[in-house]
Enzyme design. Structure first.
Site, short mmCIF file in Angstrom:
data_model
loop_
_atom_site.label_atom_id
_atom_site.label_comp_id
_atom_site.label_asym_id
_atom_site.label_seq_id
_atom_site.Cartn_x
_atom_site.Cartn_y
_atom_site.Cartn_z
N GLY A 180 0.79 -1.22 0.00
CA GLY A 180 0.00 0.00 0.00
C GLY A 180 0.82 1.28 0.00
O GLY A 180 0.27 2.37 0.04
N GLU A 182 2.27 2.76 -2.28
CA GLU A 182 2.03 3.65 -3.42
C GLU A 182 0.80 4.53 -3.15
O GLU A 182 0.53 5.47 -3.88
CB GLU A 182 1.80 2.84 -4.70
CG GLU A 182 3.07 2.53 -5.46
CD GLU A 182 4.01 1.60 -4.73
OE1 GLU A 182 3.63 0.45 -4.49
OE2 GLU A 182 5.12 2.03 -4.38
N ASN A 258 9.37 1.11 0.29
CA ASN A 258 9.65 2.50 -0.08
C ASN A 258 8.88 3.50 0.78
O ASN A 258 7.95 3.13 1.49
CB ASN A 258 9.28 2.72 -1.55
CG ASN A 258 7.85 2.32 -1.86
OD1 ASN A 258 7.58 1.15 -2.05
ND2 ASN A 258 6.94 3.29 -1.89
N ASP A 303 11.13 4.62 -4.96
CA ASP A 303 10.47 3.31 -4.80
C ASP A 303 11.53 2.20 -4.74
O ASP A 303 11.31 1.10 -5.21
CB ASP A 303 9.46 3.05 -5.94
CG ASP A 303 8.62 1.79 -5.73
OD1 ASP A 303 8.46 1.35 -4.58
OD2 ASP A 303 8.12 1.25 -6.73
N CYS A 603 -5.05 5.59 -14.85
CA CYS A 603 -5.42 4.42 -15.67
C CYS A 603 -4.24 3.50 -16.00
O CYS A 603 -4.39 2.28 -16.10
CB CYS A 603 -6.06 4.85 -16.98
SG CYS A 603 -7.22 6.24 -16.85
#
Ligand SMILES: O=C(O)c1cc(C(=O)O)c2c(n1)C(=O)C(=O)c1cc(C(=O)O)[nH]c1-2
Ligand SMILES: [Ca+2]
Length: 700
Positions: A180, A182, A258, A303, A603
């Site tokens: 999670g 990100e 990260n 990341d 998207c």
């Protein structure tokens, strides 16, 4: 319900059995607690591997990416497919013994950064334990698949936590982390009682709000390395993959992820190391108490997770015998760390690295290249957030002394987001990630394609150099398996299962899997015969975002098992269906550019860059007309949310949706036009751009 002959044996899998690592089975994620993925079996070996063939295949219920390592106990395979469905299969025949479907709400797919994947189950004292995308931990009866307990590991109403990793079990405790980072969460690892599912301890990896008081001394220490109001967005540090119990030293090691957001400037504006991001942390397995840590990427901003597989080993280092961790995280270096103390011993680059020149031997810190932090402008970073090595497991052969790494060669341009805004339940990384901006988008695409490749790397930790490297045309290939038969097995992104001579890297065998492979193979013995099993089905982080078109339709993701003399064949893939797009909505550059930015923000992580999907998620260039007619109902109102495509009204209005649609139709029509171009012209353009890209490689 089917009767297993192994009931008693499944019941006997415990800490000691996993530590003993009997050769015929595969009892834990990395085979044993050391996670070396080395099998002593050698019925299949260099001399006869050419005779390897398909024994059986099993079609799972979906066609998304498969990542699981099957657990094998006396003739039964326990594994996970998409949407956390757990399968128990007879290893001799592939016959389904039982299946458990936790019925994950498909809407939750949006919260998974990197596909609806799972890396497998743990088996312990007759139970099969699995984590789910909606952050539950579930124990099943290994004999029947009946649910024994089911607990929540996270407050998913407040924070979009997920689980994709395989639980590990030792000393009666199940260890699990979450994903999670990100999206904006605070990472932690938890231990649950294997019999009841009761929470025993929880260790956070990053500090929370100081005003609430710190949970322990380790958090107070960590807080000194953060600046600003980092806790407001979680901070990150998710433990989404590697958790390893060291039965020799009785320590638990976790690989920490990260920062959240990625961009350190937003998260911790005055810098700082931001402990314990991108670190290996050692804990007391029974209490969760902090023992030591080593941070691989201080002030993480790319990341660059340290969640990758933690491999335990012994080696002589500068004349002294040491108990060590071998670790190849995303950041491109191969680390040797003393696992008794956490002392840094060595780090050497395994591929092209342009964010740091080397590690200082005295301090154990990287010597960075300043521009890499993209504070003064965009920077093309190698390796990228895909890593030089990601979750695809590496293996080690004590005979050759080499570690076999599925190497990723990839790059992204990182650009600061000036007007950053947090959107709950969406990517919140604070970085614009793109192909290198080199002016011409065609060139950018070719540059990315030419420089994004892979390899099977045989790395020698004794000398910290490459022994050999076999190049793969594509990146994001499968994990590896080493055996006493002198072999290394690996599946590839272009759909081949392969065996190599572990000493020389010569390819000795290959078989068509009909679809890309990411998962690491396993091997085991049943009734005196050796089998090799691998899950096939491409996707995951790179698979979804990569923008690679498949030439056929996507077959079901499968379990494939090989044996000597096997003659099985896989059916041909379904045909690819392409609908021609309706005409462009507009040629207005401002609208198209806005549409592109929104597409990339909301998207692309699933539908692929430049609107090119790898196939399992719909390719938006080739949709049936009705999808275009219903565009707003789907994209804004979420009429397809039961299929995983939720509505985005929280972040898009009608005008934005129009821009996204316009951009998609622009790409779809370009694709249609390009398909009608002459072959020779397409080939020439391809060749021309590739030559320029190769030259540019030298500059980056
Ligand atoms: O930061 C996180 O919480 C998190 C979670 C996951 C995940 O759970 O799969 C991945 C990543 N990060 C990640 O950075 C990454 O490259 C990645 C690849 C994959 C995959 O399954 O292919 N998952 C993840
Ligand atoms: Ca991540």
């Amino acid at each position: 319900s089917p009767v297993l002959t192994t009931e008693a044996d499944v019941a006997q899998i415990n800490t000691q059995a996993i530590a003993e690592n009997a050769p015929g089975n595969w009892l834990s994620y990395g085979k044993d607690y050391r996670e070396q993925r080395y099998s002593e079996l050698k019925h299949i070996n260099k001399d006869n591997v050419a005779d390897l063939g398909l024994a059986w295949s099993f079609d799972t219920d979906f066609n998304r990416g498969l990542e699981a390592t099957p657990i094998v106990v006396d003739g039964v395979l326990y594994l996970t497919g998409n949407w956390n469905v757990v399968y128990a299969l007879d290893a001799r025949s592939g016959k389904l013994l039982w299946k458990y479907d936790p019925q994950i709400p498909r809407e939750w797919a949006k919260m998974a950064c990197c596909d609806v994947v799972n890396r497998g189950v743990a088996v312990y004292e007759g139970k099969v334990i699995t984590g789910t995308l909606n952050a539950r931990l579930i124990a099943l009866d290994a004999k029947t698949g009946d649910k024994l307990w089911d607990v929540s590991t996270a407050d998913t109403k407040t924070y979009p936590y997920t689980i994709t990793g395989a639980p590990r079990v030792a000393k009666g405790l199940v260890f699990i982390g979450n994903g999670g980072a990100e999206y904006g969460v605070r990472g932690y690892v938890s231990a649950f009682d294997v019999n009841t599912g009761e929470l025993r301890w929880r260790f956070y990896t990053v500090p929370g709000n100081p005003a609430d008081g710190f949970e322990n001394e380790a958090m107070a220490k960590a807080a000194e390395t953060w600046t600003g109001e980092w806790w407001k967005q979680g901070g990150g540090g998710t433990v989404w993959d590697s958790i390893v119990y060291d039965d020799e030293l009785d320590q638990l090691y976790i690989g920490v992820g990260n920062g959240s957001p990625w961009n350190q400037k937003i998260r911790s504006p005055d810098g700082g190391d931001n402990l314990y991001l991108s670190s290996i942390v050692a804990l007391n397995p029974e209490t969760g108490e902090y023992l030591w840590h080593y941070q691989e990427t201080p002030g993480e901003t790319w990341d660059f997770t340290a969640t990758q597989q933690i491999m335990l080993a012994e080696m002589e280092f500068e004349g002294e015998p040491r108990k060590v961790i071998w670790h190849a995280p995303k950041n491109g270096f191969f680390f040797i760390i003393d696992r008794e103390t956490g002392e840094f011993l060595s780090a050497e680059p395994i591929t092209t690295v342009n964010w740091a020149t080397h590690y200082d031997k005295e301090t154990g810190r990287p010597v960075e290249i300043e521009a890499a932090r993209y504070l003064d402008g965009p920077h093309v970073v190698r390796p990228s957030s895909m890593g030089a090595h990601n979750w695809q497991a590496m293996s080690y052969s004590p005979e050759t002394g080499y570690v076999y790494i599925p190497l990723i060669k990839a790059l992204f341009e990182y650009k600061d987001v000036e007007d950053y805004m947090h959107h709950w339940g969406h990517y919140n990384i604070g970085v614009y990630l793109s192909q290198p901006s080199v002016g011409d988008p065609m060139l950018a695409q070719h540059l990315t394609k030419t420089l994004t490749t892979g390899a099977l790397l045989a790395w020698d930790p004794k000398t910290q150099t490459a022994a050999w490297e076999v190049p793969h045309k594509l990146t994001w290939n499968g994990g590896t398996l080493a055996t006493a038969g002198g072999l290394v097995f690996q599946g590839t992104a272009d759909g081949k299962m392969q065996a190599y001579d572990a000493q020389s890297g010569n390819k000795l065998w290959q078989s068509d899997t009909r679809v890309g492979v990411m998962a690491p193979p396993v091997t085991y013995e049943v009734d005196g015969e050796q089998f090799v099993t691998v899950l096939v089905g491409w996707g995951g982080a790179f698979g979804l975002i990569a923008g690679m078109e498949q030439s056929t339709g996507v077959p079901p993701s499968r379990v494939l098992t090989y044996r000597l003399g096997g003659t099985g064949e896989l059916p041909a893939n379904p045909e690819k269906i392409r609908f021609d797009p309706p005409p462009r909505l507009t040629e207005d550059e401002a609208v198209l550019s806005k549409g592109r930015d929104l597409y990339y923000a909301f998207c692309a992580a699933c539908h692929g860059t430049e609107v090119i999907s790898n196939g399992a998620v719909p390719d938006l260039r080739h949709l049936p007309p009705v999808f275009h007619e219903q565009f707003n109902a789907i994209v804004l109102d979420g009429i397809m949310s039961k299929a995983g495509m939720v509505g985005f009204r929280d972040v898009l209005d009608e005008e934005s949706a129009y821009a996204v649609h316009a951009y998609i139709l622009e790409r779809a029509n370009l694709d249609l036009e390009s398909r009608s171009q002459a072959e020779w012209w397409k080939n020439f353009k391809n060749w021309f751009y590739t030559q320029i890209a190769k030259l540019m490689n030298l500059l980056l």
